[in-house]
Design a protein around this motif. Structure first.
Motif, PDB file in Angstrom:
ATOM      1  N   LEU A 388       0.850  -1.188   0.000  1.00 46.51           N
ATOM      2  CA  LEU A 388       0.000   0.000   0.000  1.00 46.51           C
ATOM      3  C   LEU A 388       0.886   1.238   0.000  1.00 46.51           C
ATOM      4  O   LEU A 388       1.991   1.234   0.574  1.00 46.51           O
ATOM      5  N   HIS A 389       0.409   2.298  -0.622  1.00 46.68           N
ATOM      6  CA  HIS A 389       1.158   3.550  -0.611  1.00 46.68           C
ATOM      7  C   HIS A 389       0.228   4.702  -0.242  1.00 46.68           C
ATOM      8  O   HIS A 389      -0.996   4.607  -0.340  1.00 46.68           O
ATOM      9  N   GLY A 390       0.827   5.787   0.198  1.00 46.73           N
ATOM     10  CA  GLY A 390       0.100   7.008   0.545  1.00 46.73           C
ATOM     11  C   GLY A 390       1.091   8.148   0.525  1.00 46.73           C
ATOM     12  O   GLY A 390       2.228   8.002   0.076  1.00 46.73           O
ATOM     13  N   ARG A 391       0.685   9.299   1.031  1.00 48.54           N
ATOM     14  CA  ARG A 391       1.622  10.433   1.087  1.00 48.54           C
ATOM     15  C   ARG A 391       1.138  11.417   2.140  1.00 48.54           C
ATOM     16  O   ARG A 391      -0.040  11.448   2.514  1.00 48.54           O
ATOM     17  N   GLU A 392       2.084  12.221   2.620  1.00 46.49           N
ATOM     18  CA  GLU A 392       1.708  13.315   3.502  1.00 46.49           C
ATOM     19  C   GLU A 392       1.387  14.538   2.648  1.00 46.49           C
ATOM     20  O   GLU A 392       1.786  14.613   1.472  1.00 46.49           O
ATOM     21  N   SER A 393       0.651  15.483   3.204  1.00 46.50           N
ATOM     22  CA  SER A 393       0.309  16.700   2.461  1.00 46.50           C
ATOM     23  C   SER A 393       1.587  17.484   2.136  1.00 46.50           C
ATOM     24  O   SER A 393       2.638  17.268   2.752  1.00 46.50           O
ATOM     25  N   PHE A 394       1.492  18.378   1.180  1.00 53.60           N
ATOM     26  CA  PHE A 394       2.694  19.115   0.794  1.00 53.60           C
ATOM     27  C   PHE A 394       2.320  20.528   0.379  1.00 53.60           C
ATOM     28  O   PHE A 394       1.143  20.861   0.167  1.00 53.60           O
ATOM     29  N   THR A 395       3.354  21.350   0.263  1.00 48.44           N
ATOM     30  CA  THR A 395       3.188  22.722  -0.220  1.00 48.44           C
ATOM     31  C   THR A 395       4.018  22.894  -1.477  1.00 48.44           C
ATOM     32  O   THR A 395       4.938  22.116  -1.763  1.00 48.44           O
ATOM     33  N   GLY A 396       3.699  23.928  -2.238  1.00 50.06           N
ATOM     34  CA  GLY A 396       4.493  24.255  -3.411  1.00 50.06           C
ATOM     35  C   GLY A 396       4.138  23.432  -4.632  1.00 50.06           C
ATOM     36  O   GLY A 396       3.136  22.721  -4.678  1.00 50.06           O
ATOM     37  N   TYR A 397       5.021  23.533  -5.609  1.00 45.86           N
ATOM     38  CA  TYR A 397       4.804  22.863  -6.892  1.00 45.86           C
ATOM     39  C   TYR A 397       5.471  21.493  -6.866  1.00 45.86           C
ATOM     40  O   TYR A 397       6.661  21.362  -6.567  1.00 45.86           O
ATOM     41  N   ARG A 398       4.710  20.469  -7.210  1.00 45.70           N
ATOM     42  CA  ARG A 398       5.228  19.088  -7.189  1.00 45.70           C
ATOM     43  C   ARG A 398       4.744  18.371  -8.442  1.00 45.70           C
ATOM     44  O   ARG A 398       3.551  18.297  -8.705  1.00 45.70           O
ATOM     45  N   GLN A 399       5.698  17.853  -9.218  1.00 45.63           N
ATOM     46  CA  GLN A 399       5.363  17.163 -10.449  1.00 45.63           C
ATOM     47  C   GLN A 399       5.863  15.724 -10.389  1.00 45.63           C
ATOM     48  O   GLN A 399       7.036  15.466 -10.112  1.00 45.63           O
ATOM     49  N   LEU A 400       4.961  14.796 -10.636  1.00 47.30           N
ATOM     50  CA  LEU A 400       5.296  13.380 -10.689  1.00 47.30           C
ATOM     51  C   LEU A 400       4.957  12.820 -12.060  1.00 47.30           C
ATOM     52  O   LEU A 400       4.012  13.283 -12.711  1.00 47.30           O
ATOM     53  N   CYS A 401       5.718  11.825 -12.475  1.00 49.21           N
ATOM     54  CA  CYS A 401       5.347  11.065 -13.662  1.00 49.21           C
ATOM     55  C   CYS A 401       5.445   9.591 -13.315  1.00 49.21           C
ATOM     56  O   CYS A 401       6.018   9.203 -12.299  1.00 49.21           O
ATOM     57  N   GLY A 402       4.866   8.769 -14.147  1.00 49.63           N
ATOM     58  CA  GLY A 402       4.902   7.337 -13.896  1.00 49.63           C
ATOM     59  C   GLY A 402       3.976   6.588 -14.816  1.00 49.63           C
ATOM     60  O   GLY A 402       3.507   7.101 -15.833  1.00 49.63           O
ATOM     61  N   CYS A 403       3.727   5.339 -14.451  1.00 47.14           N
ATOM     62  CA  CYS A 403       2.878   4.489 -15.272  1.00 47.14           C
ATOM     63  C   CYS A 403       2.527   3.228 -14.501  1.00 47.14           C
ATOM     64  O   CYS A 403       3.034   2.993 -13.398  1.00 47.14           O
ATOM     65  N   TYR A 404       1.660   2.446 -15.100  1.00 44.65           N
ATOM     66  CA  TYR A 404       1.360   1.102 -14.592  1.00 44.65           C
ATOM     67  C   TYR A 404       1.982   0.082 -15.538  1.00 44.65           C
ATOM     68  O   TYR A 404       2.011   0.288 -16.757  1.00 44.65           O
ATOM     69  N   LEU A 405       2.461  -1.011 -14.986  1.00 44.19           N
ATOM     70  CA  LEU A 405       3.036  -2.078 -15.794  1.00 44.19           C
ATOM     71  C   LEU A 405       2.142  -3.312 -15.740  1.00 44.19           C
ATOM     72  O   LEU A 405       1.454  -3.553 -14.750  1.00 44.19           O
ATOM     73  N   THR A 406       2.175  -4.081 -16.819  1.00 42.05           N
ATOM     74  CA  THR A 406       1.406  -5.325 -16.833  1.00 42.05           C
ATOM     75  C   THR A 406       2.142  -6.359 -15.989  1.00 42.05           C
ATOM     76  O   THR A 406       3.318  -6.656 -16.232  1.00 42.05           O
ATOM     77  N   ARG A 407       1.478  -6.896 -15.004  1.00 46.16           N
ATOM     78  CA  ARG A 407       2.104  -7.814 -14.058  1.00 46.16           C
ATOM     79  C   ARG A 407       2.676  -9.053 -14.763  1.00 46.16           C
ATOM     80  O   ARG A 407       3.779  -9.516 -14.448  1.00 46.16           O
TER      81      ARG A 407
END
Length: 421
Positions: A388-407
């Protein structure tokens, strides 16, 4: 009449003992089989082999390698590996299973060294290596783990000092890729370092081990906190631990995260081994664990933002296990996306809430929380069926990239490199 029957039984028992039938073999014989004795145990000449077999009316029974196995005769005919029944080049069955007589029985059975020979009524001969039968029997599979794992909490993972893999090694060498996949299979998470902080390089990284799974979010995704989609992930708010795409009938297998830029504070990523938490439930409350494997739930995603219009529904239990060995292979946990519970009667619902609370308590234990700060150059792979994943709140500009892979493709790559997956 009884005395005569008892004398008959004594004689049969003495004959069994004189023939060297083991205590185990005698225990397998029921009382009726001794009046008269129609089934005989067959033993190998080699004592070191420790093998015995019996031909029953409706199945074949084999004792070998400390395993007692039972095989249906149709199964034995169906799995013949002769040239006319099985294509060894394509590894595909040639035999038409529907043509096999459902009442088939072998005419003769013979054991030569470590190979069993079954001759069928039409004269066809099927041969099986004893070790192959152990590996492929139901009883053998019950003793096996499909995918070896190391369950962890924060202390266990940090103490293990699991190494990251460098980007060039990952891309250019099988050794680097194998080391990465071994860590990923064991722990459900793995890191690649020194990746150029661009979406293009992240995509190249992902394609090294799998096809990228295109979903309603696209193929590769890059997002900020602009709420461009109808999902809490597209905000600056904290996210509680969860698995993704629980509203897919088959949730995405692997998730890739790369933080390309963050100008602000907060935003650490939370990781929790869901299998570790589930194991605690199994040890403390096995009946609640079992309930979580049986109650089907709906998860739902409804989106009407801009040009994005989606209504996804996935159905499945919180915990999915293989029925033959009870091995856990999937946790589907997302309190945000869980739909109305209308798939079970009222007298089961309350027990389910109790079991769900027990699992949630384990998932939320501080000692089970592993926090990591994602930064440009460090790519995180997550087994979305386990961690499981989660995150804490944040301030400012935040850019993420990613994808899902076929298992399937990730596990395929691992197997081709000689790993158990």
């Amino acid at each position: 009449m009884w005395c005569h029957g008892l004398s008959h039984l004594q004689n049969r028992l003495q004959n069994l003992l004189r023939r060297g039938v083991t205590c185990w073999a005698f225990q397998q014989l029921n009382f009726k089989s001794l009046f008269p004795l129609a089934i005989h145990w067959h033993h190998t000449a080699s004592e070191s082999l420790n093998c015995a077999w019996q031909q029953h009316e409706d199945h074949f029974e084999l004792q070998y390698a400390n395993t007692v196995m039972r095989f249906d005769y149709v199964w034995l005919r169906d799995h013949c590996r002769s040239a006319s029944c099985y294509n060894s080049k394509t590894h595909q069955r040639s035999l038409d299973t529907a043509s096999v007589d459902l009442c088939i029985k072998p005419k003769t059975i013979r054991l030569d060294e470590t190979t069993l020979f079954f001759t069928w009524p039409d004269g066809h001969v099927t041969k099986y290596d004893l070790d192959w039968l152990v590996r492929n029997s139901y009883e053998g599979q019950k003793q096996k783990v499909i995918q070896p794992r190391i369950l962890w909490n924060a202390e266990i993972y940090q103490r293990a000092q699991v190494p990251s893999v460098d980007f060039p090694s990952f891309l250019e060498t099988n050794e680097g890729l194998k080391n990465f996949l071994q860590n990923f299979l064991l722990y459900g998470i793995a890191f690649v370092e020194n990746v150029p902080p661009t979406q293009e390089h992240t995509e190249k990284l992902a394609e090294r081990i799998s096809l990228i799974r295109e979903t309603i979010y696209g193929r590769m995704w890059s997002f900020t906190s602009d709420f461009s989609r109808g999902d809490t992930a597209y905000t600056k708010l904290a996210l509680d631990r969860h698995t993704d795409t629980t509203y897919f009938q088959e949730p995405c297998g692997i998730q890739v995260f790369h933080c390309l830029k963050h100008e602000g504070t907060g935003g650490r990523t939370l990781l929790v081994d869901g299998f570790y938490a589930a194991e605690q439930v199994l040890q403390k409350a096995p009946e609640e664990f079992e309930l979580l494997t049986k109650v089907p739930l709906k998860h739902e995603y409804i989106e009407n933002v801009g040009e994005c219009h989606n209504h996804m529904i996935g159905v499945g239990p919180v915990l999915s296990i293989y029925p033959w060995n009870k091995e856990l292979y999937l946790i589907r946990y997302n309190n945000y996306d869980r739909a109305v519970i209308n798939t079970v009667p009222y007298d089961v619902v309350h027990r389910w809430y109790t079991a769900h609370r027990t699992l949630t308590v384990e998932l939320r234990r501080p000692e089970n929380e592993f926090w990591v700060k994602l930064k440009p150059g460090r790519v995180l792979f997550i087994d979305n069926w386990r961690v499981l994943h989660g995150r804490e709140s944040f301030t400012g500009y935040r850019q993420l990239c990613g994808c899902y892979l076929t298992r399937d493709d990730v596990l395929n790559t691992a197997r081709l490199l000689g790993l158990q997956a």
